[in-house]
Design an enzyme around this catalytic site. Structure first.
Site, PDB file in Angstrom:
ATOM      1  CB  SER A 145      -8.839 -22.743  12.194  1.00  0.00           C
ATOM      2  OG  SER A 145      -9.456 -21.756  12.982  1.00  0.00           O
TER       3      SER A 145
ATOM      4  CE  LYS B 231     -12.259 -22.905  14.758  1.00  0.00           C
ATOM      5  NZ  LYS B 231     -11.684 -21.552  14.453  1.00  0.00           N
TER       6      LYS B 231
ATOM      7  CB  SER C 203      -9.981 -18.756  11.897  1.00  0.00           C
ATOM      8  OG  SER C 203      -8.655 -19.216  11.815  1.00  0.00           O
TER       9      SER C 203
END
Ligand SMILES: [Zn+2]
EC number: 6.3.5.7
Lengths: 529, 479
Positions: A171, A95, A195
């Site tokens: 996210s 990420k 997330s």
């Protein structure tokens, strides 16, 4: 089956036994990316084309050279009879909220678009030490602020591999999408309110939010520092366990990392659920939603398909010897979102102070009148809508005259949420459970653009996941079926501090028991591109 | 005209002399380093970094708190103080706010005019330093070397009543910091920085008037001068019927004037909240005991003891306890000597201090150890050498590092107390100086000193001077 579709466990086996080389694994992944990912996320990307709508767009930056060098090193070690590491040749994505030396580390924000990190996050370094191949940095909501990835400054944003017209969640959406589409076997995500677990649920993969402190936060660009947890995203429970094994443990660079010993997660996987007490809570089968005008809450049950998926899982686990405890009270769960609104924004506003155009990252191209003007222009141009909203709210609720009313109060709510879990997990308590079984989300992945713009509603998608962040406890989302429309349903297990082993063990038992279910045989839309 | 008194509180920032910075492993001191060379991702606040607390900072903080008679808290916390400034790379400073390392405390100031002023401590907490900003034309240059240097911020109550008292506070604080070894306390290098809050009120009043804050008064003289200027200004304003406004002022040391930096109508809101990246800081009794075992007797205590136990005058005690090494030296010499402590003090204050000042050393660096000083004193007491030879020996020992007795033997410095040997030399001097003999006998008895000097010269200082004087008197008088 292609190499890139193998599990991390299988890939490491293949590479160790020289059934395949790490370089071959890498080639297979690059080919898959080439086929399904489309153009990478970029600033000022222009209109979405018809082709864009048929691609996954998980990546912002590909680090092919880095991965190739690592793959060659792994192959050399194997050939030389050296230990290539637990994740030998396993392709991973990161990420883009983690710093990796020599790579753009953007947080999916214009303000960091040109920031190349001079150091590497602890969890990434640990995976590379164990032979993982870092293929690239994947998309997310800007600074992780969102639940759909639509807020990324790098467009096109990721699209759900199961239905390319739906969001990936967030996210850690690029992470979930890259794993679900077979571009990588593992991805490193972060979970501040859900997330990891919410996009895992939306994309039909396993997402584990470890206990706060179990995995070092060093190198993770902070959102809510007291809530953020890096964690694994994988296609199955065993892979998640392998990855957690690699990244867990104390870090001298993170004062909040726990010194509790790390158990052998992989060894514990096959122990079954005989004798485990698994709880169901009515408070996790309904969602409390405030009315935008009156502020009054009304509750809605989670969709029947979701409730049934959880109950079916409970049934399966009961058949394997677990004891199902119903009606575990979690009365404060409903306050998780409002308390999170306050706490996370106070921390976020402060964490974003450092992005001022002085030292690194974006600086306004216009001539500033003075220093304050430099700050204002830089931040106005560099931050997208979500960071700005969070800064405004964070500044407001932590101002001296409001802090008691909002921030201090939210901290007290947080203590109450923690108490709910302490009571449920107390061996001497009225209801003692080893884990709680819940839906991960109240909805499946929504269509792109359907909710985006409604910050409050977007946030309520995290209602079932955020209590674990407040309490600091571990939680895992597992694929638990598909909706009638063919979208993944996630089921969540929550456990006491540092009992990731229990959650993984239950998850693995469920996986084994359902491996022949028809929904497990389905493939995502991206498999047919 | 109203009689006014000045009310002063001082805010000091003390740089601790730890090896490394407070939250990273960069070295703490950058005095000799070019700008931005002693930095790392942590102290420059790169995205994703985290602070890790340096235990040595806590331990030095504990020593300081104990020396200030403050109460060390069993648990304290770090907080974020949020504000924007280019030399603050994170946009917040990690500090301590409502639950800091220590509470309360005081410092007693014995004033030269005889009274003692007790100054209360309002705040004592640990924090990180920010970088340095330098304006160069239209550019601002920023040096991050100082980011993360460990500081203790210490704020006094409004207890000081004159510029002299304020200066005395800094003098005593500086002495204490060096004494307990927590800071080099070099004001020129910014190890000890000071802001002064100044207000005035009619003498005898018990309320506080609005105060002004003078920033950056970074020498003892500056503190004294700036406060005197500001108090005089405030008196002028009040006498003229004006109100004192809560300004922030800056002392221009070169020009000797105060400049207004900003009006302070509203208090800045730093939006303090707990630093989530650091855990609470528990201080166990075991840890505290272990650290405080290293706390030496404090300067004022030692000063009082020197006066009481050794019968030293206040003046001597004050100088000898000015610095810890010197006071240790004194006590060791007194012990080795066994005689009158005042005699040790005299030699130290007259001769050894000059040697130290001339060469910029501290007492523990002298080759004349306390034991050697005691040996010299004993040689003088036993008349083995006379006083001037004794003093010359100090320098010889300090040069060679040899024992005084060995030097006396090697160089044949032992005093001649053989009557006939001296008598012969005296006769020789008298024979060679008929004019002086005549003058003396004519009544110019002050020449005696000159005759003694001549004898000593011929005997290379080894004659027992009182014996020489006796023989001279005998021979001159009997002439
Ligand atoms: Zn540093």
């Amino acid at each position: 089956m292609e190499l890139c579709d193998l599990s991390a466990y299988e890939i490491a086996q293949h590479v160790r036994s020289q059934k395949a080389t790490a370089v071959q694994v890498l080639e297979s992944c690059l080919e898959r990316i080439q086929k399904v990912d489309g153009r990478p996320g970029a600033l000022d990307a222009g209109e979405l084309t018809a082709e864009d709508r048929l691609r996954v767009h998980a990546f912002i930056t590909l680090t092919e050279e880095r991965a190739r060098a690592q793959a060659e090193e792994v192959d050399r070690k194997v050939a030389a009879g050296e230990d290539p590491g637990l994740l030998a040749g396993v392709p991973v994505s990161i990420k883009d909220i983690f710093c990796v030396q020599g790579t753009p580390s953007t947080a999916a924000s214009r303000i960091l678009a040109n920031f190349v990190s001079p150091y590497t996050a602890t969890s990434v370094a640990r995976m590379e030490e164990q032979g993982a191949l870092v293929l690239g940095k994947v998309n997310l909501d800007e600074f992780t602020y969102g639940s759909s990835n639509e807020s990324s400054a790098f467009q096109p944003c990721p699209r759900n591999p199961w239905n390319l017209n739906h969001v990936v969640g967030g996210s850690s959406g690029g992470s979930a999408a890259s794993v679900a589409a077979g571009e990588v076997a593992l991805s490193l995500g972060t979970d501040t309110a859900g997330s990891i677990r919410q996009p895992a649920a939306f994309c039909g993969v396993v997402g584990l939010k470890p206990t706060y402190g179990r995995v070092s936060r060093y190198g993770l660009i902070a959102f809510g520092s007291s809530l953020d947890c890096p964690g694994p995203m994988a296609r199955d429970v065993t892979d998640a366990a392998m990855m957690l094994q690699t990244i867990a443990g104390p870090d001298p660079k993170d004062a909040t990392s726990a010194t509790v010993p790390v158990p052998d997660y992989i060894e514990a996987l096959e122990e079954g659920v005989q004798g485990l007490r698994i709880g169901l809570s009515p408070d996790y089968f309904r969602i409390a939603i405030p009315d935008a005008r009156t502020g009054k809450y009304h509750t809605e049950p989670v969709p029947a398909e979701f409730e049934q998926a959880v109950l079916r899982a409970a049934q399966v686990l009961a058949e394997m010897g677990a004891e199902i405890i119903e009606d575990v009270p979690m009365p404060n769960a409903r306050y998780g979102i409002p308390a999170y609104f306050v706490i996370s924004r106070v921390e976020a506003a402060s964490n974003l102070h450092r992005f001022d155009g002085v030292k690194y990252g974006y600086r306004t191209q216009r001539t500033p009148a003075d220093l304050r003007d430099l700050y204002r222009k830089t931040r106005a141009e560099g931050f997208g809508l979500q960071p700005k909203l969070r800064i405004l709210m964070g500044m407001y609720v932590s101002a001296a005259q409001y802090s008691e009313q909002y921030y201090q109060r939210a901290l007290r709510v947080r203590t109450l949420i923690r108490r709910d879990f302490d009571q449920a997990f107390d061996p001497d308590g009225a209801v003692y459970v080893d884990a709680l079984l819940t839906p991960t989300t109240p909805t499946p992945a929504f269509p792109l653009e359907a909710v985006y713009g409604d910050s409050v509603m977007m946030q309520y998608a995290d209602q079932l996941t955020v209590p674990a962040n407040h309490a600091g406890i571990p939680g895992v989302s597992l694929p638990g079926g598909l909706t009638a429309e063919g979208l993944p349903i996630g089921i969540q297990l929550l456990g006491p501090d540092f009992r990731e082993d229990t959650l993984l063990r239950i998850g693995r038992a469920y996986e084994v028991a359902t491996q022949d279910d028809p929904w497990r045989q389905e493939e995502p839309q991206s498999a047919h591109l | 005209m109203t009689d006014y008194e000045i009310v002063i509180g001082l805010e000091t920032h003390i740089q601790l002399n730890t090896t490394t910075k407070i939250f990273c492993s960069c070295k703490a001191d950058s005095w000799f380093d070019p700008p931005n060379t002693n930095i790392c991702p942590v102290c420059t606040g790169l995205p994703g970094v985290l602070p890790v607390l340096n235990q040595a900072v806590v331990e030095k903080g504990m020593l300081l708190a104990a020396a200030m008679h403050a109460e060390i808290q069993p648990v304290s916390y770090f907080d974020r103080k949020n504000y924007f400034y280019p030399d603050l790379p994170k946009g917040f400073q990690i500090s301590q706010y409502d639950r800091s390392l220590a509470r309360g405390g005081y410092l007693d100031l014995p004033m030269p005019s005889g009274y003692v002023r007790r100054v209360s401590i309002h705040k004592l907490h640990m924090e990180e330093d920010a970088g340095k900003t330098k304006n160069a034309g239209r550019e601002r240059l920023i040096d991050f070397n100082r980011c993360g240097v460990p500081l203790v911020e210490m704020v006094t109550g409004p207890d000081l009543r004159s510029a002299d008292e304020a200066a005395q506070y800094l003098i005593r604080l500086r002495q204490l910091l060096r004494w307990i070894g927590v800071s080099e306390a070099d004001m020129e290098k910014g190890h000890l920085r000071c802001d002064a809050n100044v207000s005035i009120r009619p003498r005898g009043a018990d309320y506080l008037n609005p105060k002004t804050e003078i920033k950056n008064v970074n020498s003892i003289e500056a503190v004294r001068d700036a406060i005197e200027h500001e108090a005089a200004r405030q008196i002028r304003e009040v006498e003229a019927g004006n109100r004192i406004e809560a300004w922030t002022l800056e002392w221009d040391e070169d020009a000797g004037v105060l400049r207004k930096m900003r009006s302070k109508e509203t208090e800045a809101d730093y939006r303090y909240f707990r630093e989530p990246d650091l855990l609470s800081l528990p201080i166990t009794d075991e840890w505290k005991e272990r650290v405080l075992a290293g706390l030496p007797e404090l300067p004022l205590e030692r000063r009082a003891r020197f006066m009481q136990a050794y019968g030293l005058p206040e003046y001597d005690a004050d100088i000898l306890t000015g610095e810890r090494n010197l006071s240790d030296y004194f006590e060791a010499a007194v012990q080795a000597y066994g005689g009158d402590p005042k005699r040790v003090s005299n030699w130290l204050m007259n001769d050894l201090l000059r040697m130290l000042n001339d060469t910029g050393r501290t007492a523990d660096q002298l080759k004349v150890t306390p034991q050697y000083l005691a040996e010299i004193l004993k040689l003088v007491d036993a008349n083995t050498v006379n006083t001037s030879t004794g003093k010359a020996l100090l320098a010889k020992v300090d040069q060679s590092g040899k024992a005084p007795r060995a030097i006396v033997e090697e160089e044949g410095l032992a005093q001649v107390s053989d009557d006939s040997a001296i008598r012969a030399v005296v006769q020789e001097v008298l024979n060679e100086s008929p004019k002086e003999v005549e003058s003396y006998r004519a009544g110019k008895v002050t020449l005696m000193g000159w005759f003694v000097g001549q004898v000593m010269k011929k005997m290379r200082g080894k004659a027992d001077p009182s014996l020489a004087r006796g023989i001279l008197e005998e021979l001159l008088g009997g002439g």
